[in-house]
Design an enzyme around this catalytic site. Structure first.
Site, PDB file in Angstrom:
ATOM      1  N   GLY A 205       0.758  -1.322  -0.077  1.00  0.00           N
ATOM      2  CA  GLY A 205      -0.060   0.044  -0.050  1.00  0.00           C
ATOM      3  C   GLY A 205       0.858   1.236  -0.071  1.00  0.00           C
ATOM      4  N   GLY A 207       1.506   5.375   1.840  1.00  0.00           N
ATOM      5  CA  GLY A 207       1.543   6.043   2.986  1.00  0.00           C
ATOM      6  C   GLY A 207       0.218   6.385   3.485  1.00  0.00           C
ATOM      7  N   GLY A 209      -2.566   5.454   2.682  1.00  0.00           N
ATOM      8  CA  GLY A 209      -3.398   4.486   2.829  1.00  0.00           C
ATOM      9  C   GLY A 209      -2.866   3.437   3.875  1.00  0.00           C
ATOM     10  N   VAL A 210      -2.453   2.315   3.459  1.00  0.00           N
ATOM     11  CA  VAL A 210      -2.100   1.162   4.628  1.00  0.00           C
ATOM     12  C   VAL A 210      -0.842   1.805   5.534  1.00  0.00           C
ATOM     13  CG1 VAL A 210      -0.868  -0.835   4.822  1.00  0.00           C
ATOM     14  CG2 VAL A 210      -2.479  -0.422   3.104  1.00  0.00           C
ATOM     15  N   CYS A 282      20.772   6.602   3.003  1.00  0.00           N
ATOM     16  CA  CYS A 282      20.491   7.686   3.981  1.00  0.00           C
ATOM     17  C   CYS A 282      21.976   7.954   4.652  1.00  0.00           C
ATOM     18  CB  CYS A 282      19.760   6.999   4.883  1.00  0.00           C
ATOM     19  SG  CYS A 282      19.857   5.557   5.707  1.00  0.00           S
ATOM     20  N   GLU A 382      18.986  16.781   2.098  1.00  0.00           N
ATOM     21  CA  GLU A 382      19.416  15.448   1.576  1.00  0.00           C
ATOM     22  C   GLU A 382      18.863  15.191   0.191  1.00  0.00           C
ATOM     23  OE1 GLU A 382      17.013  12.058   2.704  1.00  0.00           O
ATOM     24  OE2 GLU A 382      18.631  10.796   3.181  1.00  0.00           O
TER      25      GLU A 382
HETATM   26  P1  NAD Z   1       9.425   7.700   2.147  1.00  0.00           P
HETATM   27  O1  NAD Z   1       9.251   8.524   3.469  1.00  0.00           O
HETATM   28  O2  NAD Z   1       8.609   8.389   1.146  1.00  0.00           O
HETATM   29  O3  NAD Z   1       8.551   6.393   2.171  1.00  0.00           O
HETATM   30  C1  NAD Z   1       8.880   5.382   3.148  1.00  0.00           C
HETATM   31  C2  NAD Z   1       7.891   4.593   3.629  1.00  0.00           C
HETATM   32  O4  NAD Z   1       6.794   5.070   4.246  1.00  0.00           O
HETATM   33  C3  NAD Z   1       7.055   3.953   2.246  1.00  0.00           C
HETATM   34  O5  NAD Z   1       6.765   2.569   2.591  1.00  0.00           O
HETATM   35  C4  NAD Z   1       6.126   4.895   2.263  1.00  0.00           C
HETATM   36  O6  NAD Z   1       4.868   4.298   1.670  1.00  0.00           O
HETATM   37  C5  NAD Z   1       5.592   5.178   3.496  1.00  0.00           C
HETATM   38  N1  NAD Z   1       5.002   6.459   4.008  1.00  0.00           N
HETATM   39  C6  NAD Z   1       5.102   7.399   3.383  1.00  0.00           C
HETATM   40  N2  NAD Z   1       4.391   8.704   3.994  1.00  0.00           N
HETATM   41  C7  NAD Z   1       3.814   7.910   5.014  1.00  0.00           C
HETATM   42  C8  NAD Z   1       2.999   8.301   5.917  1.00  0.00           C
HETATM   43  N3  NAD Z   1       2.411   9.642   5.975  1.00  0.00           N
HETATM   44  N4  NAD Z   1       2.439   7.375   6.839  1.00  0.00           N
HETATM   45  C9  NAD Z   1       2.920   6.352   6.955  1.00  0.00           C
HETATM   46  N5  NAD Z   1       3.925   5.522   5.878  1.00  0.00           N
HETATM   47  C10 NAD Z   1       4.270   6.540   4.955  1.00  0.00           C
HETATM   48  O7  NAD Z   1      10.820   7.438   1.885  1.00  0.00           O
HETATM   49  P2  NAD Z   1      11.342   6.723   0.499  1.00  0.00           P
HETATM   50  O8  NAD Z   1      11.191   7.694  -0.569  1.00  0.00           O
HETATM   51  O9  NAD Z   1      10.596   5.476   0.420  1.00  0.00           O
HETATM   52  O10 NAD Z   1      12.814   6.505   1.302  1.00  0.00           O
HETATM   53  C11 NAD Z   1      13.958   7.442   0.945  1.00  0.00           C
HETATM   54  C12 NAD Z   1      14.252   8.130   2.406  1.00  0.00           C
HETATM   55  O11 NAD Z   1      14.308   7.121   3.376  1.00  0.00           O
HETATM   56  C13 NAD Z   1      15.333   9.039   2.522  1.00  0.00           C
HETATM   57  O12 NAD Z   1      15.119  10.246   3.002  1.00  0.00           O
HETATM   58  C14 NAD Z   1      16.374   8.311   3.223  1.00  0.00           C
HETATM   59  O13 NAD Z   1      17.269   8.989   3.979  1.00  0.00           O
HETATM   60  C15 NAD Z   1      15.461   7.578   4.197  1.00  0.00           C
HETATM   61  N6  NAD Z   1      16.101   6.332   4.694  1.00  0.00           N
HETATM   62  C16 NAD Z   1      16.559   6.451   6.083  1.00  0.00           C
HETATM   63  C17 NAD Z   1      17.576   5.142   6.510  1.00  0.00           C
HETATM   64  C18 NAD Z   1      17.922   5.078   7.849  1.00  0.00           C
HETATM   65  O14 NAD Z   1      18.163   4.056   8.310  1.00  0.00           O
HETATM   66  N7  NAD Z   1      18.004   6.027   8.473  1.00  0.00           N
HETATM   67  C19 NAD Z   1      17.463   4.049   5.588  1.00  0.00           C
HETATM   68  C20 NAD Z   1      16.932   4.005   4.441  1.00  0.00           C
HETATM   69  C21 NAD Z   1      16.204   5.364   3.771  1.00  0.00           C
END
Ligand code: NAD
Length: 481
Positions: A205, A207, A209-210, A282, A382
């Site tokens: 799903g 963000g 939604g699920v 990250c 970033e």
């Molecule tokens: P994202 O935040 O867009 O999405 C991550 C996950 O969260 C996805 O599964 C997405 O569907 C879900 N999501 C998004 N909004 C949400 C909400 N409001 N409620 C619940 N779930 C939600 O990030 P991305 O684009 O998939 O990944 C890149 C980001 O992740 C970068 O900022 C990176 O730095 C970070 N990251 C951090 C680490 C760490 O360990 N610190 C590791 C990998 C990636």
């Protein structure tokens, strides 16, 4: 075309309550490579209900038995590792050799480290000699929601699902909708390993939604999230209503302090580390701070390394970097490159547009900006692409000030031949992790940040502790068994 519309709930693959198709795009071809479904509330509720029902028996399963079942996931991985790496490669663009050597292997690496750390957990322990009838019991927190990103997709799943299950929690995973294929294979591994029904569930799903359904669900005791700082803030707010434990691994803007006495390979390994995974890590060392006396020389070396890094299709063998994950990520990175130029940084190599010879695929040229000033957008935010900022510094104090002047605090790096300085800086840099002279984290260490990088501690014994709650008991008699 891979068609995988079902979700893994209560030990079986089940059709979504209301089918809503989502195309997974192969970043190399820009064509769909799979169709999945985005779940809705009925699917999330079913998965949480399954996890809730499975929790008492799983929590009561002896830890050794839980460990035995979890360890069997590795046998499934070993039997299907090639296919697993192909799934990662096609969904998020990691070149196949890198997907096999670095991405997929996160699963056995973390699992074996967790299994070792798990043996150290004292489930019930004395408080101390001053209080002989006081004890502390460690108990699984309950149903946990695991929300993961696309950039190191298996890494994040392994860092969450494995310790959650070892701890005795049951879980619902919502992987990134951009990279769901490896996650679905992980569910198959769990199934074939004999993980009992309801202990591990997966609902695909988005963000809103699920993701939000999990973060607001009354029966979910904890959310473990890795992703952007933006989503981490939204999740913290959404989870507050039900007072869940929220564990966040977020973005980063790592500083890499390179001193004049650094070893010969310091620049090369730093640039390669930056460009690895097309800069989508990250903990990428995205700000290279260089002592002024070697600055121009360092820029030259860094450019030579960046120009030697090949860019190419994810399905081709080789040590090239692949495309970035999707169009919006590509556009975002282009926007940052433009900002760097507009704000007056010196574009030393790479730059806007597709690399020559490509007319499709979300490829970004390995890019280096020199003469970046603290406070410029590309120094602060970033980028999450193969774009590195180089900044000169005058002395140690200056370097620490620039390095720490960021809202993030995930990993900082130091390159110096002076070990006393390295030790000193390790304590002065504000981040959850510091890596010095190219030494990567040891087995059993944790991964996690401070400030807006989130404060999770994933990996090793810390990573299991996150899924446990401590219960203080008085009037306990250890001799009574
Ligand atoms: P994202 O935040 O867009 O999405 C991550 C996950 O969260 C996805 O599964 C997405 O569907 C879900 N999501 C998004 N909004 C949400 C909400 N409001 N409620 C619940 N779930 C939600 O990030 P991305 O684009 O998939 O990944 C890149 C980001 O992740 C970068 O900022 C990176 O730095 C970070 N990251 C951090 C680490 C760490 O360990 N610190 C590791 C990998 C990636």
């Amino acid at each position: 075309m891979i068609i995988k519309r079902d979700f893994y709930i209560n030990g079986a693959w089940v059709a979504p309550a209301n089918a809503r198709d989502y195309q997974v795009i192969n970043p190399t071809t820009e064509e769909p490579c799979a169709i999945i479904s985005l779940g809705d509330k009925a699917d999330t509720d079913a998965a949480v209900a399954a996890a809730k029902a499975a929790f008492p028996a799983w929590a009561a399963t002896p830890p050794k038995e839980r460990a035995r079942i979890v360890a069997r996931i590795l046998e499934q991985y070993e039997a299907r590792v090639q296919e697993f790496a192909e799934a990662i490669s096609v969904e998020m663009g990691a070149p196949i050799d890198f997907a096999l050597s670095d991405q997929a292997t996160c699963l056995p690496w973390h699992t074996s480290n967790f299994l070792k750390a798990f043996e150290e957990i004292e489930w019930i322990r004395p408080l101390g000699p001053q209080a002989p009838t006081s004890a502390v019991a460690m108990e699984p927190i309950g149903v946990v929601g695991l929300i993961t990103p696309w950039n190191w997709p298996v890494n994040q799943i392994a860092l969450k699902a494995i310790p959650a299950m070892l701890a005795g929690c049951t879980c619902v995973l919502k992987p990134s909708e951009e990279a769901p294929l490896d996650a679905m294979m992980f569910a198959e591994f769990c199934h074939d390993a004999g993980v009992p029904a309801g202990v591990f569930n997966l609902v695909n799903g988005d963000g809103v939604g699920v993701g939000s359904q999990l973060t607001t669900h009354a029966d979910v005791a904890m959310i473990s999230f890795t992703g952007s700082t933006r989503a981490g803030i939204a999740i913290s707010k959404a989870s507050a209503e039900t007072l869940k434990r929220v564990v966040l691994e977020l973005g980063g803007k790592g500083a890499n302090l390179v001193f004049a006495d650094a070893d010969d390979k310091a620049i090369e390994r730093s640039v390669r580390r930056m460009m690895e995974n097309s800069g989508q890590s990250c903990n990428a060392p995205s700000r290279m701070l260089v002592e002024r006396s070697i600055y121009e020389q360092a820029v030259e070396k860094a450019v030579a390394v960046a120009e030697s890094i090949k860019v190419g299709p994810a399905h081709e063998h080789g040590d090239h970097i692949g495309p970035v994950v999707n169009k919006s990520q590509w556009e975002k990175i282009q926007g940052y490159i433009q900002k760097g130029i507009d704000e007056g940084a010196r574009l030393a190599c790479g730059g806007l547009g597709l690399p020559e010879t490509f007319n499709r695929g979300f490829y970004v040229k390995p890019t280096i900006f020199a003469d970046v000033k603290p406070g410029m957008t590309i120094e602060k935010e970033e980028i999450f692409g193969p774009v590195m900022a180089m900044i000169p510094f005058d002395n140690e104090e200056d370097a620490v000030r620039i390095a720490n002047d960021t809202p993030y605090g995930l990993t900082n790096y130091v390159q110096t031949g002076d070990q006393a300085r390295a030790n000193r800086l390790a304590l002065k840099l504000k981040s959850g992790m510091v890596e010095m002279n190219g030494k990567s984290r040891g087995a059993g260490s944790f991964f996690g940040g401070v400030k807006q990088s989130g404060r999770a501690r994933e990996g090793g014994v810390w990573g299991i502790d996150e899924f446990l709650e401590s219960k203080g008991i008085s009037g306990y008699d250890f001799s009574a068994g």
